[in-house]
Design a protein around this motif. Structure first.
Motif, PDB file in Angstrom:
ATOM      1  N   ASP A   9       0.839  -1.182   0.000  1.00  0.00           N
ATOM      2  CA  ASP A   9       0.000   0.000   0.000  1.00  0.00           C
ATOM      3  C   ASP A   9       0.884   1.245   0.000  1.00  0.00           C
ATOM      4  O   ASP A   9       1.508   1.563   1.007  1.00  0.00           O
ATOM      5  N   LEU A  11       3.829   2.032  -1.118  1.00  0.00           N
ATOM      6  CA  LEU A  11       5.145   1.785  -0.558  1.00  0.00           C
ATOM      7  C   LEU A  11       6.203   2.676  -1.213  1.00  0.00           C
ATOM      8  O   LEU A  11       6.269   2.771  -2.436  1.00  0.00           O
ATOM      9  N   SER A  25       1.823   0.448  -5.138  1.00  0.00           N
ATOM     10  CA  SER A  25       0.739  -0.367  -4.591  1.00  0.00           C
ATOM     11  C   SER A  25       0.524  -1.549  -5.518  1.00  0.00           C
ATOM     12  O   SER A  25       0.469  -1.382  -6.734  1.00  0.00           O
ATOM     13  N   GLY A  60       4.555   3.902   3.588  1.00  0.00           N
ATOM     14  CA  GLY A  60       3.640   2.897   3.069  1.00  0.00           C
ATOM     15  C   GLY A  60       3.527   1.691   3.977  1.00  0.00           C
ATOM     16  O   GLY A  60       4.196   1.614   5.010  1.00  0.00           O
ATOM     17  N   ARG A  61       2.669   0.758   3.569  1.00  0.00           N
ATOM     18  CA  ARG A  61       2.400  -0.412   4.415  1.00  0.00           C
ATOM     19  C   ARG A  61       2.550  -1.710   3.621  1.00  0.00           C
ATOM     20  O   ARG A  61       2.363  -1.749   2.411  1.00  0.00           O
ATOM     21  N   LEU A  63       0.901  -5.539   3.770  1.00  0.00           N
ATOM     22  CA  LEU A  63      -0.148  -6.347   4.395  1.00  0.00           C
ATOM     23  C   LEU A  63       0.000  -7.795   3.961  1.00  0.00           C
ATOM     24  O   LEU A  63       0.000  -8.098   2.762  1.00  0.00           O
ATOM     25  N   ASP A  68      -1.260  -6.002   8.869  1.00  0.00           N
ATOM     26  CA  ASP A  68      -0.184  -5.035   8.661  1.00  0.00           C
ATOM     27  C   ASP A  68       1.110  -5.558   9.304  1.00  0.00           C
ATOM     28  O   ASP A  68       1.200  -5.680  10.519  1.00  0.00           O
ATOM     29  N   THR A  70       4.194  -4.180   8.472  1.00  0.00           N
ATOM     30  CA  THR A  70       5.243  -3.207   8.140  1.00  0.00           C
ATOM     31  C   THR A  70       6.290  -3.091   9.244  1.00  0.00           C
ATOM     32  O   THR A  70       7.485  -3.023   8.967  1.00  0.00           O
TER      33      THR A  70
END
Lengths: 252, 287
Positions: A9, A11, A25, A60-61, A63, A68, A70
């Motif tokens: 997401d 990133l 993403s 960003g994340r 998953l 999550d 991260t």
């Protein structure tokens, strides 16, 4: 819509002044094989390093199955179903093949008692047997007790892949699995990956060999300069002007 | 057994114990150049317990080991932030600091040394050595030992396999220190005297030399290295004053010819019917 096995997401990753990933993403559907392609320096291996936790992303994340991860320490991720192989085969040279695989089983063991069981007193301990069985399944059991350094590159590469599967990962990231393999080894690799897919393992594959990508993967994501330029089935992605420009631009 | 022989055997035992104290962290690639410091903690700790607190030997020596382990645990976190040669330097400095503290500690006699009343005979020394060798052998059959070697090979991949690299390194350094402390505790009680000057840099470095000479790939390397180092100078006595020169030349020769140590993993594997190398092109389906 079902939860993707892996989702990135927005990133971003930079090293000093160098921006390697920009607002990237993408999602990897569960149970499928997705390829990550792009010219050298597009950021493919960086994606692997961020997802596996070797680098912490700048923004960003990440998953994993909707969770999550991260900020999760890299060593905990394998217990949540994430495993990877390495572009330049990183087997432990000080250990034999079967010992490498037993290290790879770690995420399936529990606690101090497993850590301190002198299991190598029993030549047929279940951990060893499981490792040898995993080798036998892909026709490599003759190498069980070989020193890793003595084996040809193609064999080491496939042992690296076997090791990555032993933790029972649901998502396997493979960094150029076909590079450097001869045609026989390529066939063996293809069978191996088909076996993993039948077991429901999700694959995310970085690969330059487009024929191999076409045979193994059903979805392709193309990166250039750390950004997603397009995604779709291979034939479609290959026709895309931006993809052609990215590869030709590199050649020019 | 003559007095000379049993005396030599006792020295060999202490050298073997020290070798395993160095071996455990070295198996994970951590060079501990301060093992003498941990031995000093065990020696003084156990001696204080028997002399001043009236503890029996069988409790005081293990307590000395635990005390050394505790010191290692406390310093492991800052020390293991350093890597490679810096870790070696940090442990080296730690060993010096510990020895200097005891040298200046008046309650244990300072530079004059500390007489120890309770006596441990050769039997006790042999028993502890046997126990240490057995324990390290058992440990070498575990996942823990496998993980230490994995960390030495590739800490990044070992971490991604889910293994707590830092935790394993701390455990290896601490367990090594416990062994050093046990050896030190018994040393003081066997020779009825503890002096800080004994636990010096040369002791730490010689111990590392045995282990490297014996080899760290298998659990038997340190044992072979310690035997070699203890017995060879005695054998070379026939050479008179030249024996140290001969000894040094032999060490250099061994290091040049067998940089992996006398005992290697390969020398074990060759005994078992290992599969021959299979050429890359052999069809895998043939199995």
């Amino acid at each position: 819509m079902t939860t993707p096995a892996l989702a990135l997401d927005s990133l971003s990753q930079s090293f000093g002044g160098l921006q390697v990933l920009t607002d990237l993403s993408l999602s990897v559907p569960a149970g499928r094989a997705t390829a990550l392609i792009g010219p050298n320096g597009a950021g493919k291996t960086t994606v692997f390093n961020v997802v596996s936790g070797v680098y912490a992303p700048t923004a960003g994340r990440v998953l994993l199955h909707g969770r999550d991860i991260t900020a999760m320490p890299s060593r905990r991720r394998i217990r949540h179903g994430l495993a990877r192989s390495f572009q330049n085969v990183r087997l432990m040279d000080h250990l034999s093949v079967v010992e490498n695989l037993i290290v790879g089983q770690h995420a399936t063991t529990r606690g101090l008692s497993d850590l301190l069981t002198p299991f190598r007193l029993w030549p047929e301990h279940r951990w060893r047997r499981q490792a040898v069985d995993a080798l036998a399944e892909v026709g490599l059991s003759a190498h069980a007790d070989a020193a890793v350094g003595a084996l040809p590159y193609g064999i080491r590469k496939r042992i690296d892949l076997v090791r990555a599967t032993l933790a029972g990962a649901s998502l396997l990231m493979l960094d150029e699995p076909a590079a450097g393999l001869n045609p026989t080894e390529m066939n063996a690799l293809r069978d191996h990956l088909a076996l993993l897919r039948r077991r429901g393992v999700t694959l995310l594959v970085v690969e330059h060999d487009m024929r191999f990508v076409g045979e193994v993967c059903d979805w392709v994501v193309a990166l250039d300069f750390g950004q997603k330029i397009t995604e779709g089935p291979l034939a479609e992605v290959q026709r895309d002007e931006r993809v052609r420009a990215a590869y030709l631009g590199q050649a020019a | 057994m003559s007095g000379y022989q049993s005396g030599l055997l006792v020295i060999l035992c202490f050298n073997v114990i020290a070798a395993y104290a160095v071996y455990l962290p070295l198996a994970a690639g951590q060079l501990n150049l301060g093992v003498a410091g941990f031995m000093a903690v065990g020696a003084y700790g156990a001696a204080i317990l028997t002399n001043e607190m009236g503890w029996p030997l069988v409790a005081a020596v293990p307590a000395g080991g635990l005390a050394a382990g505790l010191v290692a645990l406390v310093v492991a976190v800052p020390i293991l932030r350093t890597q490679g040669i810096y870790l070696a330097l940090a442990t080296f400095a730690l060993g010096q600091v510990i020895a200097a503290i005891f040298l200046n500690l008046d309650i244990v006699g300072g530079a004059a040394g500390y007489p120890v009343a309770a006596y441990a005979g050769p039997g006790g020394v042999y028993a502890l050595t046997g126990a240490v060798v057995a324990a390290v052998f058992l440990l070498s059959r575990t996942r823990f030992a496998l993980y230490l070697t994995a960390i030495k090979s590739d800490p990044v991949v070992t971490d991604l396999m889910g293994i707590d690299v830092r935790g394993m390194q701390v455990a290896a350094l601490t367990l090594g220190a416990v062994i050093a402390g046990l050896g030190g505790g018994l040393y003081g009680h066997h020779f009825s005297f503890v002096e800080a000057q004994h636990f010096n840099v040369a002791l730490s470095i010689y111990t590392v030399l045995y282990v490297l000479l014996g080899g760290v790939q298998t659990v038997w390397g340190p044992l072979v290295g310690a035997v070699f180092f203890t017995v060879l100078p005695e054998v070379l006595r026939v050479g008179g004053g030249w024996r140290y020169v001969l000894f040094a030349l032999l060490i250099i020769g061994f290091m040049a010819l067998r940089p992996q140590g006398i005992v290697t993993a390969g020398s074990w594997r060759r005994r078992s019917p290992a599969p021959a190398r299979v050429p890359a092109s052999l069809p895998e389906a043939a199995e």
